[in-house]
Design a protein around this motif. Sequence first.
Motif, PDB file in Angstrom:
ATOM      1  N   SER A 248       0.841  -1.221  -0.098  1.00  0.00           N
ATOM      2  CA  SER A 248      -0.073   0.030   0.155  1.00  0.00           C
ATOM      3  C   SER A 248       0.837   1.277   0.039  1.00  0.00           C
ATOM      4  N   LEU A 249       0.581   2.256  -0.906  1.00  0.00           N
ATOM      5  CA  LEU A 249       1.463   3.283  -0.728  1.00  0.00           C
ATOM      6  C   LEU A 249       0.154   4.478  -0.974  1.00  0.00           C
ATOM      7  N   THR A 250      -0.883   4.347  -0.298  1.00  0.00           N
ATOM      8  CA  THR A 250      -2.000   5.361  -0.251  1.00  0.00           C
ATOM      9  C   THR A 250      -1.445   6.842   0.468  1.00  0.00           C
ATOM     10  N   ALA A 251      -2.058   7.732  -0.096  1.00  0.00           N
ATOM     11  CA  ALA A 251      -1.629   8.935   0.430  1.00  0.00           C
ATOM     12  C   ALA A 251      -2.287   9.403   1.775  1.00  0.00           C
ATOM     13  N   LEU A 252      -3.501   8.793   1.845  1.00  0.00           N
ATOM     14  CA  LEU A 252      -4.259   9.101   3.260  1.00  0.00           C
ATOM     15  C   LEU A 252      -5.030   7.818   3.702  1.00  0.00           C
ATOM     16  N   ALA A 253      -5.778   6.813   2.814  1.00  0.00           N
ATOM     17  CA  ALA A 253      -6.389   5.959   3.137  1.00  0.00           C
ATOM     18  C   ALA A 253      -5.781   4.772   3.737  1.00  0.00           C
ATOM     19  N   ALA A 254      -6.309   4.145   4.724  1.00  0.00           N
ATOM     20  CA  ALA A 254      -6.265   2.630   5.338  1.00  0.00           C
ATOM     21  C   ALA A 254      -7.239   1.959   4.558  1.00  0.00           C
ATOM     22  N   LEU A 255      -6.694   0.597   4.235  1.00  0.00           N
ATOM     23  CA  LEU A 255      -7.541  -0.118   3.461  1.00  0.00           C
ATOM     24  C   LEU A 255      -7.840  -1.464   3.829  1.00  0.00           C
ATOM     25  N   SER A 256      -8.851  -2.070   3.370  1.00  0.00           N
ATOM     26  CA  SER A 256      -9.301  -3.381   3.562  1.00  0.00           C
ATOM     27  C   SER A 256      -9.251  -4.030   1.903  1.00  0.00           C
ATOM     28  N   PHE A 257      -8.588  -5.188   1.853  1.00  0.00           N
ATOM     29  CA  PHE A 257      -8.450  -5.942   0.712  1.00  0.00           C
ATOM     30  C   PHE A 257      -9.092  -7.288   0.928  1.00  0.00           C
ATOM     31  N   GLU A 258      -9.785  -7.751  -0.160  1.00  0.00           N
ATOM     32  CA  GLU A 258     -10.056  -9.080  -0.300  1.00  0.00           C
ATOM     33  C   GLU A 258     -10.304  -9.595  -1.678  1.00  0.00           C
ATOM     34  N   ILE A 259     -10.340 -10.859  -1.764  1.00  0.00           N
ATOM     35  CA  ILE A 259     -10.855 -11.680  -3.090  1.00  0.00           C
ATOM     36  C   ILE A 259     -12.033 -12.415  -2.604  1.00  0.00           C
ATOM     37  N   GLU A 260     -13.143 -11.944  -3.196  1.00  0.00           N
ATOM     38  CA  GLU A 260     -14.542 -12.674  -3.291  1.00  0.00           C
ATOM     39  C   GLU A 260     -14.419 -14.086  -2.999  1.00  0.00           C
ATOM     40  N   GLY A 261     -15.023 -14.506  -1.698  1.00  0.00           N
ATOM     41  CA  GLY A 261     -15.035 -16.276  -1.690  1.00  0.00           C
ATOM     42  C   GLY A 261     -13.884 -16.816  -1.509  1.00  0.00           C
ATOM     43  N   HIS A 262     -12.831 -16.225  -1.183  1.00  0.00           N
ATOM     44  CA  HIS A 262     -11.358 -16.849  -1.023  1.00  0.00           C
ATOM     45  C   HIS A 262     -10.866 -16.415   0.256  1.00  0.00           C
ATOM     46  N   ASN A 263     -10.154 -17.561   0.871  1.00  0.00           N
ATOM     47  CA  ASN A 263      -9.274 -17.030   2.120  1.00  0.00           C
ATOM     48  C   ASN A 263      -7.810 -16.769   1.659  1.00  0.00           C
ATOM     49  N   MET A 264      -7.215 -15.921   2.398  1.00  0.00           N
ATOM     50  CA  MET A 264      -5.770 -15.479   2.260  1.00  0.00           C
ATOM     51  C   MET A 264      -5.151 -15.912   3.465  1.00  0.00           C
ATOM     52  N   THR A 265      -3.988 -16.654   3.222  1.00  0.00           N
ATOM     53  CA  THR A 265      -3.044 -16.858   4.349  1.00  0.00           C
ATOM     54  C   THR A 265      -1.891 -16.081   4.555  1.00  0.00           C
ATOM     55  N   VAL A 266      -1.750 -15.161   5.514  1.00  0.00           N
ATOM     56  CA  VAL A 266      -0.692 -14.177   5.516  1.00  0.00           C
ATOM     57  C   VAL A 266       0.632 -14.879   5.980  1.00  0.00           C
ATOM     58  N   ILE A 267       1.839 -14.741   5.070  1.00  0.00           N
ATOM     59  CA  ILE A 267       3.117 -15.234   5.284  1.00  0.00           C
ATOM     60  C   ILE A 267       4.128 -14.405   5.653  1.00  0.00           C
ATOM     61  N   GLU A 268       3.933 -13.315   5.112  1.00  0.00           N
ATOM     62  CA  GLU A 268       5.281 -12.284   5.034  1.00  0.00           C
ATOM     63  C   GLU A 268       4.817 -11.097   5.550  1.00  0.00           C
ATOM     64  N   ALA A 269       5.464  -9.944   6.407  1.00  0.00           N
ATOM     65  CA  ALA A 269       5.036  -8.780   6.476  1.00  0.00           C
ATOM     66  C   ALA A 269       6.490  -7.675   6.418  1.00  0.00           C
ATOM     67  N   ASP A 270       6.439  -7.103   5.683  1.00  0.00           N
ATOM     68  CA  ASP A 270       7.645  -5.931   5.471  1.00  0.00           C
ATOM     69  C   ASP A 270       8.909  -6.833   5.476  1.00  0.00           C
ATOM     70  N   LEU A 293      -1.083 -16.191   0.674  1.00  0.00           N
ATOM     71  CA  LEU A 293      -1.327 -17.231  -0.376  1.00  0.00           C
ATOM     72  C   LEU A 293      -2.522 -17.171  -0.568  1.00  0.00           C
ATOM     73  N   ILE A 294      -3.028 -17.611  -1.777  1.00  0.00           N
ATOM     74  CA  ILE A 294      -4.133 -17.876  -2.059  1.00  0.00           C
ATOM     75  C   ILE A 294      -4.480 -19.031  -3.272  1.00  0.00           C
ATOM     76  N   LYS A 295      -5.363 -19.917  -2.930  1.00  0.00           N
ATOM     77  CA  LYS A 295      -5.426 -21.057  -3.830  1.00  0.00           C
ATOM     78  C   LYS A 295      -6.853 -20.864  -4.802  1.00  0.00           C
ATOM     79  N   ALA A 296      -6.624 -21.014  -5.936  1.00  0.00           N
ATOM     80  CA  ALA A 296      -7.791 -20.865  -6.644  1.00  0.00           C
ATOM     81  C   ALA A 296      -8.551 -22.083  -6.737  1.00  0.00           C
ATOM     82  N   ASP A 297      -9.435 -22.248  -5.612  1.00  0.00           N
ATOM     83  CA  ASP A 297     -10.151 -23.583  -5.494  1.00  0.00           C
ATOM     84  C   ASP A 297     -11.562 -23.172  -5.401  1.00  0.00           C
TER      85      ASP A 297
END
Length: 578
Positions: A248-270, A293-297
């Motif tokens: 994220s390189l927003t100038a102002l906004a904090a964001l929520s990101f999602e992909i409809e119907g899919h879970n995401m597994t967080v594996i790395e931060a910074d 990580l996201i699986k096309a399942d």
Amino acid sequence: MVEHDVHQQTYSLVKLVVLVCLLFLSACISVEARIRHYQWEVNDEYKSPDCYKKPSIIINGKTPGPTIVDQQGVTTVVEVKNSLFTESLAIHWHGIRQIGTPWADGTEGITQCPVVPADTFIYKFVVDRPGTYLYHAHYGMQRQAGLQGMIKVLVPNGVVEPFSYDHDRNILLTDWYHKSTYEQATGLASLPFVWVGEPQSILIHGRGRFNCSAPSTDATLCNATHPQCTPYTMTVVPGKTYRLRIGSLTALAALSFEIEGHNMTVIEADGHYVEPFVVQNLFIYSGETYSVLIKADQDPTRNYWASTKVVSRNSTTPNGLGIFNYYPNHPRRRPPTIPPVGPRWDDVAPRVDQSVAIKSHKDYIHVPPQTSDRVIVMLNTQNRVNGFMRWSVNNVSFNMPHTPYLIALKHNLLHTFEQTAPPDNYDHENYDIFNVAKNVNATTSNSIYRLKFNTTVDIILQNANTINPNNSETHPWHLHGHDFWVLGYGNGKFNQSIDPKNYNLENPIMKNTIPVHPYGWTALRFRADNPGAWAFHCHIESHFFMGMGVVFEEGIEKVGKLPTSIMGCGESKRFHRP
């Protein structure tokens, strides 16, 4: 016989020479392979990333700019030609620690003079850790005009990461304004104060969609069929697993990101491996990067929405939308469903929960020092200085000097900035963080924190009420030149006697950017072991412009000879050689 021996000796000598040449050639090729060269030209150009045409700052014709792809240990050389018509520039390599090259950090006023129009500047640095990083303008408010991109640092050959995937993709999230940065900066620095307002669009990797039918929209500037605002599409193969590097390189906004119907597994931060955990909505703040990580399942006969929403602000900005495209469906085939609404903007609890959930991967824990040598508590407040609206730390609002700190410190030009140290704390006992301060006035300063080299420093970021009643904002803070351990978060006022007893000293994640949640505090710890002068600031563009930042100096006597290319402004003009 003698002639034969001579020929034999000559032949052996030739073989030896050839062998030595081949060895040296191999070595030369090996060394050359460890250096990656990039040539960039930065221009002004009209772009329509959300269908609305406006002047933008681009790199080699693009915004976001080209992704830098390197391998750990590689020396990266970026030759930047400033072809902007009227503006100088500087580019910061966000998350790259610049060990041994503090002058390459790319922070105008702190580590270098700006690169003037028609000039060329060469950045040279080592990418010393694998992971996902960013780059962006660090001059004025240029970042939100489009001068930004991503850095992907791969592990060395033969090194196995603690997870597996089939494909690796980047997604950069940004917000987008139709007003120019000149108009915005002028409003922020004016009496009466003119706020930048909410962004017009959220872009997913440089693409969004503004409603050209909105009232008072200039039809000559907004073209809903412009190819530059075709929705971002990520094509996936059913059954495959994808690593999404999200920044994220927003100038102002904090964001929520999602992909409809899919879970995401967080594996790395910074750039640091995370003990994996699953989310449906990834909360991400300006300056942060994550790998998931996201699986096309899911059902492969249709496409799905990728959606990003503004949180922490009661924003009028519509959600950014892209398409998660299951091959062989057409990439532009709209999903059959309504796009996800996303979480409530004012629901703070799940955002705090995610922050707390991020821990170091069990096999990659960097144990922090168990104690610190210095504690600096930083109260973040909105203030006024002589009637002008400002942001402050401990009632001091930061101003940039004319001579960059790194040059002033190394060449003993101490008269170029104030020498009275900023405060290490605030009136903790009497300050009410839940209400508008009784006296909102602050002072300005360009003084810096001098840190004893190789000591351990704790920073407590304390959030408070703004000038407006019942309002406390989210602030993402970014530290240059270092990673820090995230020791903990809390609600309300930090208790210096009790809260440190609950610090996570076993498996804290290391990061370079961290949020401070409304009416809360965040504690971090780092080693002052990187000689140089380093910015630490709120990564909201307008907040830093209005004074929400500080500078740390450490081990300046250990910094090598400064290149003359970083000089040429303020009192450094005397050292500059074109």
